[in-house]
Design an enzyme around this catalytic site. Structure first.
Site, PDB file in Angstrom:
ATOM      1  N   GLY A 191     -25.698   4.549 -43.623  1.00  0.00           N
ATOM      2  CA  GLY A 191     -24.817   4.581 -43.999  1.00  0.00           C
ATOM      3  C   GLY A 191     -24.175   3.648 -43.390  1.00  0.00           C
ATOM      4  O   GLY A 191     -23.448   3.150 -42.075  1.00  0.00           O
ATOM      5  N   GLN A 230     -18.509   2.381 -40.022  1.00  0.00           N
ATOM      6  CA  GLN A 230     -18.050   2.334 -39.010  1.00  0.00           C
ATOM      7  C   GLN A 230     -18.870   1.892 -37.542  1.00  0.00           C
ATOM      8  O   GLN A 230     -19.321   1.064 -36.924  1.00  0.00           O
ATOM      9  CB  GLN A 230     -16.628   3.281 -38.178  1.00  0.00           C
ATOM     10  CG  GLN A 230     -16.069   2.976 -37.194  1.00  0.00           C
ATOM     11  CD  GLN A 230     -15.262   3.874 -36.666  1.00  0.00           C
ATOM     12  OE1 GLN A 230     -15.983   5.254 -36.560  1.00  0.00           O
ATOM     13  NE2 GLN A 230     -14.770   3.644 -35.674  1.00  0.00           N
ATOM     14  N   TYR A 248     -16.111  19.067 -43.971  1.00  0.00           N
ATOM     15  CA  TYR A 248     -17.128  18.215 -43.048  1.00  0.00           C
ATOM     16  C   TYR A 248     -17.344  18.561 -42.261  1.00  0.00           C
ATOM     17  O   TYR A 248     -18.441  19.174 -41.947  1.00  0.00           O
ATOM     18  CB  TYR A 248     -15.825  16.766 -42.870  1.00  0.00           C
ATOM     19  CG  TYR A 248     -16.215  16.819 -41.487  1.00  0.00           C
ATOM     20  CD1 TYR A 248     -18.016  15.497 -41.939  1.00  0.00           C
ATOM     21  CD2 TYR A 248     -15.543  16.227 -40.618  1.00  0.00           C
ATOM     22  CE1 TYR A 248     -18.049  14.405 -40.898  1.00  0.00           C
ATOM     23  CE2 TYR A 248     -16.439  14.918 -39.682  1.00  0.00           C
ATOM     24  CZ  TYR A 248     -16.595  14.527 -40.392  1.00  0.00           C
ATOM     25  OH  TYR A 248     -17.686  13.762 -38.378  1.00  0.00           O
ATOM     26  N   LYS A 272     -21.249  19.838 -41.362  1.00  0.00           N
ATOM     27  CA  LYS A 272     -21.904  19.819 -40.160  1.00  0.00           C
ATOM     28  C   LYS A 272     -22.399  20.840 -38.995  1.00  0.00           C
ATOM     29  O   LYS A 272     -23.197  20.564 -38.752  1.00  0.00           O
ATOM     30  CB  LYS A 272     -20.858  18.896 -39.103  1.00  0.00           C
ATOM     31  CG  LYS A 272     -19.988  17.169 -40.125  1.00  0.00           C
ATOM     32  CD  LYS A 272     -22.199  16.514 -39.854  1.00  0.00           C
ATOM     33  CE  LYS A 272     -22.110  15.074 -40.097  1.00  0.00           C
ATOM     34  NZ  LYS A 272     -22.495  14.311 -39.839  1.00  0.00           N
ATOM     35  N   ILE A 290     -13.889   8.175 -32.883  1.00  0.00           N
ATOM     36  CA  ILE A 290     -14.477   6.882 -32.400  1.00  0.00           C
ATOM     37  C   ILE A 290     -13.652   5.618 -32.927  1.00  0.00           C
ATOM     38  O   ILE A 290     -13.254   5.772 -33.442  1.00  0.00           O
ATOM     39  CB  ILE A 290     -16.225   6.935 -32.742  1.00  0.00           C
ATOM     40  CG1 ILE A 290     -17.130   7.856 -32.500  1.00  0.00           C
ATOM     41  CG2 ILE A 290     -16.731   5.064 -32.554  1.00  0.00           C
ATOM     42  CD1 ILE A 290     -17.669   8.432 -32.118  1.00  0.00           C
TER      43      ILE A 290
HETATM   44  C1  AKB Z   1     -13.111  12.255 -38.307  1.00  0.00           C
HETATM   45  O1  AKB Z   1     -11.577  12.244 -38.364  1.00  0.00           O
HETATM   46  O2  AKB Z   1     -12.812  13.040 -39.500  1.00  0.00           O
HETATM   47  C2  AKB Z   1     -14.805  12.328 -37.692  1.00  0.00           C
HETATM   48  C3  AKB Z   1     -14.625  13.077 -36.365  1.00  0.00           C
HETATM   49  C4  AKB Z   1     -13.607  13.605 -35.356  1.00  0.00           C
HETATM   50  O3  AKB Z   1     -15.650  13.024 -36.844  1.00  0.00           O
HETATM   51  N1  AKB Z   1     -13.870  10.954 -37.063  1.00  0.00           N
END
Ligand code: AKB
Length: 322
Positions: free
Chosen positions: A9, A13, A142, A146, A172
């Site tokens: 990756g 970013q 997501y 995670k 970030i």
């Molecule tokens: C997102 O906005 O999905 C990411 C995160 C906070 O993991 N930047």
């Protein structure tokens, strides 16, 4: 002894800035920038690059076999907003990809860095100073991948004595590669509009407070955690790390100190519900205790530095004392 590392990756970013940071530590030739659909450019091309599909064990193993890697940094992921548009692909990249890296780490014996996120938290989580151990009921694919990934990594640490480490990053902010597919992306995009003198339409409400961090601290968190004494680690993955929190309104006010005419309107979209489900600030005392985490950058210093860097990048003149 030389350390050889693979960053999966690398064109994203964080990868774009982690690769040069690791190359500084380990030597340019010892850090391979792994990319998938986005081709490497700029600083990444100063050292070795390899195309790799983390969701394919064969593709990953072919790259792993070529070099005797000591460390693999797996940053490949579909973030919160992108994951809601394609949850099936998010599962494949985030979960199967993570599993493939762990399985190959078991066979080839390399150490792993794998980041988690504030997206593991959900609407039932306490919003302020969110503790390390708390209610965790994420609502995005997501966040689900995670949190499952944190549990999976810890399972491999315990069952197979693997060395897998990772943090839970907030949003970030960075000046080099653009983020993509996240809910916190506005906090980077907005700087480009401000410096270009263009009005910005923010997809979050002006009072949406979220925890954020500047890229130099994000890189510091990786390097500090990976070089921490293993005997001191209990959690290994999913360490809350925090720096500062702000709302879009506070960010605009800070930018206006340098660019007074900057115009912003607010048109919340589907990302608002995601942002509303996340914490507003984090308690990162476990990371502080176990491996000495502390951030260097304040909100105000970050805004000033971002404006200077983005202006330089876009060839614009801003009246800011460096
Ligand atoms: C997102 O906005 O999905 C990411 C995160 C906070 O993991 N930047």
């Amino acid at each position: 002894m030389l350390t050889r590392a693979l960053v999966i990756g690398a064109t994203g970013q964080i990868g774009y800035e982690l690769v040069p940071a690791l190359r500084k530590l380990y030597g340019v030739d010892n850090v391979v920038a792994g990319y998938h659909s986005k081709k490497p450019s700029g600083v990444l091309l100063e050292g070795p690059v390899e195309q790799v599909d983390v969701s394919s064990r064969e593709s990953l193993e072919a790259v792993i076999k070529k070099s005797d890697f000591d460390e693999v940094y797996n940053l490949a992921a579909l973030l919160s907003a992108a994951g809601e548009k394609n949850p099936q692909l998010a599962w494949k990249v985030n979960m199967i990809g993570h599993y493939n890296v762990l399985e190959l780490a078991r066979e080839y014996g390399f150490r792993v860095f794998w980041p988690s996120t504030i997206a593991v938290f959900g609407p039932t989580t306490p919003k302020y100073k969110t503790p390390q151990h708390t209610i965790i009921e994420p609502i995005t694919m997501y966040g689900i991948t995670k949190y499952a990934g944190e549990l999976l990594a810890r399972y491999y640490v315990q069952k197979y004595d693997l060395d897998v480490r990772g943090v839970r990053w907030p949003g970030i902010i960075s000046s080099e590669a653009l983020p993509g597919g996240g809910t916190t992306d506005y906090a980077v995009e907005i700087f480009y509009y401000a410096v270009e003198g263009k009005p910005y339409t923010c997809y979050l409400r002006e009072d949406t407070e979220l925890p954020m961090m500047y890229m130099p601290d994000a890189i510091k968190s990786v390097i500090q955690l990976m070089s921490a004494n293993k005997a001191r680690l209990k959690l290994y993955v999913g360490y809350n790390v925090s720096a500062f929190s702000f709302t879009p309104r506070q960010l605009v006010e800070e930018i206006r100190k340098y660019i007074p005419g900057f115009k912003v309107e607010y048109k919340p979209d589907f990302r608002q519900a995601i942002a509303d489900s996340w914490p507003k600030s984090l308690d990162d005392s476990v990371a502080r205790e176990e491996w000495g985490w502390s951030p260097d950058w304040t909100f105000e210093a970050m805004v000033k530095d971002m404006l200077v860097k983005i202006a330089r990048k876009l060839g614009k003149k801003l009246d800011i004392e460096e």
